[in-house]
Every structure is written in C-alpha cells, then in structure tokens.
Motif scaffolding. Structure first.
Motif: not given
Length: 358
Positions: A191-215
């Motif tokens: 508790e209190g360390q739930n938003y670290p700089e790194f160490g998150q367990c990302v499961h999947n990462l995708v980019k939206a179409p259209g040429g912008g920077d939306r992920l």
C-alpha cells in the motif's frame, strides 16, 4: 476476391484458417512448425512471408518462416542469444515486421532485430542496459517481452510491453529506453506504492489506427488509454465486469473502437465472468462499453483467452477473431455483433493474427 487468413499459434504448432472476403465458410490446415510451441504467428504483408515465434526451455528459441503460405518452412535461432554469463534465451514470445525488418521479443525479456527476414538476428542491447533491469521480476508466464508496437511512420519509435516490468519506449531505435507507466496501477505492490515508475504487469499493448499517439493497454490491474504515446495513462475500466484480462484488439480504421475480453480475476479462475462468454466493445475510446454475446456460449464457458489470442482484419466491416485456452477459434464478420466457432479442439491457442490477400 480477397483471401482472409487467420494465423493461429498454439502450444502444439501453428494453424491457418482460410476463407474468402464473405467469411462464411472456413477451411483449416496445419499443424505446422513440427508441433513446437508457437507463441505468436504473424504475416509480413510487405514480403508475403509468415513467421512463427516459438520455443521453450526444452526446444530453445526459434523463428519459423514460410514464404509459400505453409507449403515449406525453415526456422532459425541464429543470433537469438545473450552474451556469455547471462541467462540463456528460452523462447521467442512476440514478433513484429516493419520495412523489411523483423523484431523479436524473447524470454528473459529482451529485444532482437533481423534485417534478413528472420534468417539471422542481432540483440538490441539498450533495453538490457536500462538501469532498472536488475529489478525486473517475472510474471506468471515468466519475464517475457510479449508486446512490440512499431511506429510505421517513424522507424526509430518503438513501444514494448514486459511482464512484469511495464511499458518502455524508445525514440532512437533502441539505444535508449524510458519507462512509460504513469497512471497504471500495481495493486500487488505494498500500500502506498501502487503507482511505481516501473514494475507494472502489462498484459497487452496495442496502437490505435490513424497516425496519432493513442495507445491502449490491458493490464493485470485495469484497462487504460493513453493519448500521448504512454507518457500518461487514463483508466477506462468503468463499465467492464472486471479489471483483469489479457487480449485487446484495435479496430483497423477507427481509433475509438476497441475490443477486449475481460476475465473474472487473477485469483478467481481466470475465465470469462459468470462462465458466460462475451467480447466487450467500445465505440468512444473506452468511455462506454457494450457486451457482444450472440453466438457465444452463455453457460459453462470456463475458458480463458491469452494475451495475443485476439485480432481484427482490415475488411469492411472489420472481422474480429479470438481463440480460447480450450482450443476453440471464434470469428465475427460484423465487428462483433455475431459470432461463429470456425475451429474446435485445437491445442491451447496462444495467438491469433490475420492476413488479407487481395
């Protein structure tokens, strides 16, 4: 008339499901790759080659390649190794093509590049040299680099997802990297360390179409959207039945449309909520969600869907596909409004991708 191929990676080889652009009748062929575990099976539209990423601690790592849609295959592990003294590369978990190059994410987490279509690879050392590297910890499947997002307009820009280290970004082709996890939770931390700089367990990462920077990101602890290439993430899990799941499928043309399959929780069985299957769709970037169930089992559906086992095609309307841990491959030719099982009794499905041939 277009041909639609659904490329299926499984625990016991790769399969190809094929249909015409109507996507009503399907044929299946395989298994390929000598029954190796294939974690990710993709097409390179620029060359027409199909590549399968695979291996494990027993087989070792390799990328399989066919240039004739499955008639003949080669495979190579040349260069897929760290220098002496480091843990050996156990398997390739993800691959992504761009402009004649092929990128490979491996276990333990690292990134390799091939300039010759998968025949040889070289290590992109900058990621391993990141100062946070000694503190990365494995997720349930190991310390794997499972998501590779390439910016097709800016070749030096790459995002990657690692379980359990988080999202990292480079804008110089991999020489230097920075964590991009601000706003994503790590509920398993004290508790209190739930938003670290790194160490998150990302499961999947995708980019939206259209040429912008939306992920978009599906995480062990929530579903997120970023408008600025991952500098800041915003939760979009309100309206979903769970904050836990693995796959995410971006629409081929509409950046506001996304598909995902929540599961009931990390410690509750990891199957579809209430054992009733649904694909959840947003048409407004995650502000609201709709559950799509027609044709999917609504009782006794105790299956999960793994992180790379969902994809869309580029036809109109877009096709959507996913494969289950129990070996069923589902397809929708109407952006999720209705579903059909197009293959049953396959080995555990690790990945689903599409390739449309005009």
């Amino acid at each position: 008339m277009s041909r639609v191929l659904v490329l299926v990676g499984t625990k016991k080889g790769a399969f190809i499901a094929e249909s015409d652009e109507e996507r009503r009748q399907w044929s299946l062929r395989g298994p390929y790759c000598n029954h190796w575990p294939i974690h990710h099976f993709i097409a390179d539209p620029a060359t027409g080659a199909l590549h399968g990423a695979g291996g494990n601690a027993w087989f070792g790592p390799a990328v399989w390649t066919t240039r004739d849609l499955g008639e003949t295959w080669t495979h190579s592990s040349q260069g897929l190794a760290y220098e002496a003294g480091k843990d050996p590369v156990a398997a390739v978990w993800s691959i992504a093509p761009r402009e004649g190059e092929l990128f490979a994410g491996v276990e333990p987490a690292g990134l390799f590049r091939s300039a010759d279509g998968g025949e040889t690879f070289e290590h992109i050392e900058g990621l391993q040299e990141h100062p946070t590297r000694p503190e990365w910890n494995p997720g349930g499947a190991g310390l794997i680099l499972h998501s590779i997002v390439l910016d097709q307009d800016h070749p030096e820009r790459i995002w990657i997802g690692i379980s359990s280290a988080g999202v990292f970004y480079t804008e110089d082709g991999g020489r230097t990297w920075e964590p991009r996890n601000k706003g994503t939770r790590a509920d398993f931390f004290p508790e209190g360390q739930n938003y670290p700089e790194f160490g998150q367990c990302v499961h999947n990462l995708v980019k939206a179409p259209g040429g912008g920077d939306r992920l978009y990101q599906q995480n062990h602890c929530g579903m997120y959207r970023s408008e600025d290439g991952g500098i800041v993430w915003e939760s979009i899990e309100d309206g979903l039945p769970s904050s836990f799941g693995f796959p995410a499928g971006a629409h081929p043309r509409d950046p506001d449309t996304l598909f995902l399959i929540p599961l009931n929780g990390a410690e509750e069985g990891r199957y579809v909520p209430d054992a009733k299957a649904a694909v959840w769709r947003t048409r407004d970037g995650g502000r609201t969600w709709q559950d799509l169930r027609e044709g999917l089992p609504q009782e006794n559906a105790y299956f999960g869907v793994l992180r790379q086992a969902m994809a869309t095609d580029r036809l109109e309307p877009a096709g959507v596909y996913f494969g289950t841990g129990s070996g069923t491959l589902y397809a929708s030719a109407d952006e999720g409004e209705s579903w059909t099982a197009i293959a049953d009794h396959l080995p555990t499905i690790s990945s689903v991708e599409t390739y449309v041939i005009d």
